[in-house]
Write a protein that holds these residues in place. Structure first.
Motif, PDB file in Angstrom:
ATOM      1  N   GLY A  56       9.560  43.765 -43.753  1.00 55.00           N
ATOM      2  CA  GLY A  56      10.034  44.553 -42.620  1.00 55.00           C
ATOM      3  C   GLY A  56       9.046  45.610 -42.176  1.00 55.00           C
TER       4      GLY A  56
ATOM      5  N   ASP B 221       5.294  44.785 -41.672  1.00 55.26           N
ATOM      6  CA  ASP B 221       5.049  43.958 -40.481  1.00 55.26           C
ATOM      7  C   ASP B 221       3.606  44.071 -40.018  1.00 55.26           C
TER       8      ASP B 221
ATOM      9  N   ASP C 126      12.687  46.662 -46.614  1.00 52.58           N
ATOM     10  CA  ASP C 126      13.977  46.090 -46.201  1.00 52.58           C
ATOM     11  C   ASP C 126      14.780  45.544 -47.388  1.00 52.58           C
TER      12      ASP C 126
END
Length: 291
Positions: free
Chosen positions: A225, A204, A230
């Motif tokens: 993620g 992110d 993720d």
């Protein structure tokens, strides 16, 4: 102005504009050579053979206009030309998929010479899965490298799969590559002897500061993620049920080996050497995943 002088001039324009590279080229000169030769309808290797060729005013205008589009739109050059190369294999590309780039392709192309990947395969390796296939480039290269295999190329993106079908047909692989829409393994049937995957793994934090050229690509194919893991967590958890007894899983993680090992501290795996080093591609046997 000669061809090489034009390329040099456009290279300086790209430098001054501070565009970002990494979608097939790594520097301004190579990017300028690609854009200029494409604009003039020349092969990529034309610069060496025709460096001193004098260009017309019309040719200059065509090339300068394409470089201007590159600067103004911040689109990857591959989106402007509609074509990209991976291990010297050409692929059709547009904004429905990320521009093909994968260290796994190196391992497939150099398999017989280096034995890096071949050492983990056997004469029973027949069914191969290219998970998160994007525009189908890894599936095509795998089928080229191993004439005896059949490949399922799957992705959750319908748009990317449209491109994958174009590329499968472009290389005459319709009988050996099946293009399938699936959320990871959800719609896939049977087991595979080899699973290849270049999944989204950008964190992110990194997503928030990506250059415009990368933001032009589908975020679905990039975002992994908070820690970039993720989808990789899901893949590692779900893969064993879709692997034959001696199968292996090969995942590209960029340069995120540290994050991968933090998430899977007890997972026995091998890190394969690529041009990016030994922290980009990990190989895991089914037995290790099942444990």
């Amino acid at each position: 102005m000669t061809l090489v002088e034009l390329v040099q001039a456009q290279s300086e324009r790209l430098k001054r504009a501070d565009v970002s590279f990494g979608h097939g080229t790594g520097n301004a000169f190579d990017e300028a050579a690609w854009l200029v030769t494409w604009a003039l309808g020349l092969p990529l290797d034309a610069l060496e053979a025709r460096a001193g060729h004098e260009l017309s005013a019309e040719d200059l205008a065509k090339a300068e206009a394409l470089v201007s589009r590159r600067i103004e739109t911040r689109q990857p050059a591959a989106y402007l030309t509609g074509e990209a190369w991976l291990q010297n294999v050409p692929f059709t590309i547009d904004a429905r998929s990320i521009v093909p780039r994968s260290y796994i392709a190196e391992l497939l192309v150099d398999a017989e010479e280096s034995a890096t990947l071949d050492a983990w395969l056997s004469d029973r390796t027949r069914r191969v899965l290219d998970l998160c296939t994007g525009n189908g480039s890894l599936a095509v290269i795998a089928a080229m490298a191993y004439p005896e295999i059949e490949v399922d190329a799957s992705d959750i993106s319908a748009g990317a799969l449209e491109l994958a079908r174009i590329n499968v047909a472009r290389h005459g692989m319709e009988k050996r590559i099946a293009v399938l829409e699936s959320d990871l393994f959800a719609s896939l049937r049977g087991t595979y002897d080899l699973i290849l995957c270049n999944p989204p793994y950008v964190t992110d934090a990194s997503m928030s500061v990506l250059p415009a050229e990368y933001r032009a690509e589908p975020a679905l194919a990039l975002a992994g993620g908070a820690d970039g893991m993720d989808l990789i967590r899901r893949i590692v958890a779900e893969a064993p049920a879709h692997m034959s007894e001696d199968a292996v899983l090969v995942i590209e993680v960029g340069h995120e080996r540290r994050r991968f090992e933090a998430v899977f501290p007890r997972l026995e795996c091998a890190w394969l050497e690529t041009s990016g080093g030994n922290d980009c591609v990990v190989l895991v046997e089914r037995q290790a995943l099942a444990r």
